[in-house]
Every structure is written in structure tokens, then in C-alpha cells.
Write a protein that holds these residues in place. Structure first.
Motif, short mmCIF file in Angstrom:
data_model
loop_
_atom_site.label_atom_id
_atom_site.label_comp_id
_atom_site.label_asym_id
_atom_site.label_seq_id
_atom_site.Cartn_x
_atom_site.Cartn_y
_atom_site.Cartn_z
N PRO A 1 0.82 -1.21 0.00
CA PRO A 1 0.00 0.00 0.00
C PRO A 1 0.85 1.26 0.00
N GLY A 48 -0.72 -1.71 9.41
CA GLY A 48 -0.32 -0.54 8.65
C GLY A 48 1.17 -0.59 8.37
N SER A 55 -2.65 -6.93 5.80
CA SER A 55 -3.59 -5.99 6.43
C SER A 55 -4.46 -6.67 7.48
N ASP A 80 -7.26 -7.87 6.99
CA ASP A 80 -8.63 -7.42 6.68
C ASP A 80 -9.04 -6.20 7.50
N ASP A 127 -8.28 -2.98 6.46
CA ASP A 127 -8.07 -1.81 5.60
C ASP A 127 -9.12 -0.73 5.84
N ASP A 128 -10.38 -1.12 5.81
CA ASP A 128 -11.44 -0.12 5.98
C ASP A 128 -11.41 0.49 7.37
#
Length: 524
Positions: free
Chosen positions: A10, A198, A219, A221, A223-224
Motif C-alpha cells: 500500500p 499498517g 492488512s 482485513d 483496511d477499511d
């Protein structure tokens, strides 16, 4: 050298504190069980382990006291369940464990992991564990490090670095500062790092690239939730693959006037090569026209080296204004020295108010505060030059490269490109950029001259100081990496990087055109 064959990462880079807050938000606000999150991290790390090392031999897992240690215990449990031979060493006493880390230790023991307390193992046995290991897993400190690692962690870090076996770091190499990439005392030199939740900025700048090895991100899961947590990234990760699309596509009816005229002011006596390299790099990076203003004795050598460059020999700064008036962007500094000739040239460049790239001795002259802040300039200091600009020590610069770049920008305006592994580009936007990657072959004289030429060229084409700086740094590194494939690191020269520029740009043209060769745009 990447162990995985490459993987995407990312863009957002966070401080250690921000990642901890995201982790807390996921657990406290989203109701995710912390131990389940730890199990997911360990499972992801184990998958990376067997992808990197399908036949690791004996695995030595070193576990600390916090959640990083908990990750290690669960990695060991995964390995045992898959029939691998695991030696697990509790660097921090297990009776001090609490919370999820204690749960992880208990589960590892239940799954058949033989955990040995470091304090109860003889020195000779510890040495044997490191000698017999085919792979070492570092789960000692993670992001919890602050300052110099204490014993017994410092001793175990030293043994990791002395061992023949490669090291897989869990979340962060022990001893590395997750935010700044600094090392206080010692840190584990990992072959690879698997990091979670992160991306930590310290993995990509300062000494991070030296200690982290190949970085993989999981991540889990989240991310959001990372976005929902309200935690702002510290910087943005940039590489050539992510930024090359900003280079303008070329029309079938394009002409040289469309791609800018770069004036390179460089090369006092004894430093003529600096100007030649900067000018040739500007040409190879796509500038429509390039003029080199240098000492008269370097005119013939420059024309022989690169006849496409217009070369003017100047004795005094009063001769420079006509060349400035014809240019779109000025590159000033490579090899100009700090004597009368260089001072005259810089004064003319600053007085013109034109977009400019200031490098090398131009920065040393600017450090005396002879220049007013300007929004249309790009400053390109290495740490030594940055220390003079901020009137501090090099160690102060390297202790927090992102902060140092921003401080220089606040003093002098424009865009600041702080060179080094994990180049930092500060531009006064929401986030600075950190250019992902490092190349030890670039540690030689003249590489900065090549970068300044590429910068001037892209600035003339893009007319955006920030995009030009980030794209130029990424292109410079990509060309150096390409050249190193055939030249290696020790023998890499600036001219090799210049020669590699067309190939890197050609490959990008083909990629952006869908693999159909050079791309063309029909004018409306």
C-alpha cells in the motif's frame, strides 16, 4: 534482492503510534478479538515464511514479552503443526507474560512447542541453537522498542546478526524505530519482514531498508477500519511503478518546444564532469532542449560527450541572463564550487525568479541564507547539505528524515528532496513522499548530478515541482537498479545510470500503452 519475486504494498506509511491506535480501534471499537487478530497475524507470517523458505530446516523462534512475542509463539505453533522442527526461546520470561501474549504462549505449548526459557539455557546451548538454525524468526521487540535495546535483547540481536541463517522479522526488526527508521544501539538485520495492520514508515527510510530486507504486508482485513480510525498516515510510499504514469504521453505531432528547455548551470574548474552528467541526464530524461552553461574549457569535452546539448562557456555571471531568459527550468549547483564564479552564477539564477533545481554547492551557498524562500524551486540536499541548511548535525537529520525535510521546506519554500535510502520529498502537501528502495551502487560521486538533470527535465515537462521531484527520484533509482543488473553495485557509475534511463522509460511507455510499443496520442 526480493525473496518473494515481488509483491504489492500500500501507499500509506504510518508512525508506530498511529498503527497502535488503529490496532486499538479494531479491537475496542469494532469488537475484533485481540487474540484472534494475533492468530491471523501469525498465520499470515507463517504463510510468508514457507513461501520464502519452503525447506527452512530447523527454525529458531525468539520471543519477547509483548504482542510481538505472542505473534512469535503462534508462528512456532503453526510450524510445529506443519511438521517442522522448531526451537523456541523465550527471551523474556514467560511468567511475565500477560493478556494475549500469555494466551499465545499457552496455545503454543498446548500445540507441542517446546519453549525454553533463555535464563535457564547455558550459553553454549544458546550458541548451538543459533549454529544449527536454518532460519531465525525475530519476534522479540517489534514496534515496542524505544531507545537502545536492553539485555538480554541486545545480546540476542547480536547473535542474530552473527548467525549464518537468514532472519524473518515479525512486524519489525527488533531494535529498528518503526517511525523514523533509526537504530539506537543495534537492530536485527532481517532478510525479510512481515508487517501488519499498517505499513511502518521506518521500514522505508533512514536505516530501515538496511535492516528490514524484503518487506511484505498483511492488512489482516483491517483496511477499511484503518481509514475509519481517523489515524493519518505519516507519509506516502512512492516507487517508479506507482508514479510513472505522470510522465506525459507524446503526440505524433510533438515538437521539442513541448517538452521544455532546461538550462544547466554547472562545472567550475576541476568539476566539469558534473555539468556534463547533469546535462546529459536531462536530455535522456526527455527534455526538449538542454543548454549547459559551464567554464569555457569544458565546452569541447561536453560537446564530444553529448553533442545534442547546447554548450556555452561563461567567464562571468553577467553572461548568464540571455541563457536564463530562453530557459523554462534552471538546474544550478553541480560542481559550481563556492568561489566567485559559482556565487555569480547562483545570484543570477536566484534573481531571475524562474523555476529552478538547486543542488550541491548551490545548497551550500544558500545555507548562508543568501536566498529568499521560493515556491518554484526544488532543493536536493544529501544529509550533510541538509545539516548545513538547518545548522545542525548530520545525526539530527538522520534521526528523523521526514521531519528534517519538512523543516528545510518551511525555511526555504518549494519542494525539498532529501536524498538517501528512502528519499523523502516534502512539498507542503498533506503527506510527504518516501521513495521506496535503495541501491548501494549509488553511493559514489556524480549520482546527485544525474538526479539533478533528471529533476530539471521532468520539471520542464510536468511543470509541477512536487510530481517532478518524486518521479525523478523514483526514475533515478529505477535506472540505477536496471544498470546494476549488468554492472553490479561496486562498479556502478553515474554514466551507467544515464545509459539505463532510455530503457526504463521505454519499458514504461510500453506498459502504459498496453504492451504495444511506443505510445502515440493524436492531437485533437
Amino acid at each position: 534482492m526480493p525473496l518473494s519475486g515481488g509483491h504489492s504494498l500500500p501507499e500509506d506509511l504510518y508512525s508506530a503510534d498511529a498503527v497502535r491506535e488503529i490496532d486499538r480501534y479494531v479491537i475496542d471499537k469494532q469488537g475484533v478479538d485481540g487474540f484472534e487478530l494475533m492468530q491471523a497475524a501469525a498465520a499470515s507470517a507463517f504463510r510468508r515464511l514457507v513461501r520464502y523458505w519452503p525447506e527452512p530446516g530447523r527454525i529458531l523462534v525468539l520471543c519477547g514479552a509483548g504482542n510481538n512475542g505472542g505473534d512469535g509463539y503462534l508462528v512456532a505453533a503453526n510450524a510445529v503443526r506443519h511438521g517442522l522442527h522448531v526451537d523456541c526461546l523465550a527471551v523474556a520470561a514467560t511468567d511475565k507474560l500477560s493478556g494475549d501474549a500469555r494466551k499465545a504462549w499457552k496455545k503454543a505449548v498446548e500445540d507441542g512447542v517446546h519453549v525454553r526459557e533463555l535464563a535457564a539455557v547455558a550459553d553454549s546451548e544458546i550458541d548451538e541453537l543459533f549454529v544449527s538454525a536454518g532460519l531465525i524468526v525475530d519476534a522479540m521487540l517489534g514496534t515496542g522498542v524505544s531507545g537502545v535495546p536492553r539485555e538480554p535483547f541486545a545480546a540476542m540481536i547480536g547473535k542474530c546478526n552473527e548467525a549464518a541463517a537468514p532472519v524473518l522479522a515479525i512486524d519489525l526488526p527488533s531494535g529498528l524505530n518503526a517511525t523514523t527508521g533509526t537504530v539506537a544501539g543495534a537492530a536485527v538485520r532481517a532478510a525479510a519482514t512481515v508487517t501488519f495492520i499498517g505499513l511502518k514508515a521506518g521500514l522505508f527510510t533512514g536505516q530501515g531498508p538496511e535492516y528490514a530486507g524484503d518487506v511484505a504486508f498483511e492488512s489482516l482485513d483491517t483496511d477499511d477500519w484503518a481509514l475509519e480510525s481517523g489515524q493519518r498516515p505519516l507519509a506516502r510510499r512512492v516507487d517508479w511503478g506507482s508514479i510513472r504514469a505522470v510522465i506525459p504521453r507524446r503526440s505524433r505531432v510533438a515538437h521539442k518546444g513541448r517538452f521544455g528547455h532546461v538550462l544547466v548551470v554547472a562545472g567550475d574548474r576541476g568539476f566539469g564532469g558534473a555539468g556534463m552528467m547533469a546535462a546529459e541526464a536531462a536530455s535522456r530524461a526527455g527534455a526538449g532542449m538542454v543548454t549547459l552553461a559551464t567554464r569555457p574549457e569544458y565546452v569541447s569535452p561536453a560537446l564530444a560527450r553529448c553533442p545534442s546539448v547546447m554548450v556555452q562557456g561563461l567567464i562571468h555571471g553577467s553572461e548568464l541572463p540571455p541563457l536564463i531568459s530562453a530557459a523554462d527550468v534552471i538546474v544550478c549547483g553541480p560542481g559550481i564550487g563556492q568561489g566567485a564564479w559559482g556565487q555569480q552564477m547562483l545570484q543570477q539564477v536566484l534573481a531571475s525568479g524562474k523555476p529552478r533545481v538547486l543542488d550541491a554547492d548551490a545548497l551550500n551557498l544558500v545555507a548562508s541564507r543568501v536566498a529568499q524562500p521560493a515556491d518554484n524551486q526544488i532543493l536536493t540536499p544529501h544529509p550533510g547539505e541538509a545539516s548545513r541548511l538547518l545548522e545542525c548535525g548530520v545525526a539530527d537529520i538522520e534521526s528523523d528524515r521526514v521531519r528534517a525535510a519538512e523543516q528545510i521546506r518551511q525555511l526555504f519554500g518549494g519542494v525539498v528532496l532529501l536524498k538517501g535510502a528512502g528519499t523523502v520529498v516534502a512539498y507542503g502537501g498533506v503527506l510527504p513522499d518516501i521513495v521506496n528502495g535503495s541501491n548501494p551502487g549509488m553511493a559514489t560521486g556524480g549520482m546527485g548530478d544525474v538526479l539533478s538533470g533528471i529533476l530539471g527535465s521532468l520539471y520542464a515537462q510536468l511543470e509541477d515541482a512536487h510530481l517532478s521531484a518524486s518521479a525523478a527520484a523514483a526514475l533515478h533509482l529505477a535506472a540505477a537498479d536496471r544498470a546494476a543488473l549488468t554492472r553490479g553495485f561496486m562498479g556502478l557509475l553515474p554514466m551507467d545510470v544515464i545509459d539505463a534511463l532510455p530503457q526504463v522509460l521505454m519499458e514504461s511507455e510500453r506498459t502504459l500503452a498496453g504492451g504495444q510499443g511506443a505510445h502515440w496520442v493524436v492531437e485533437d
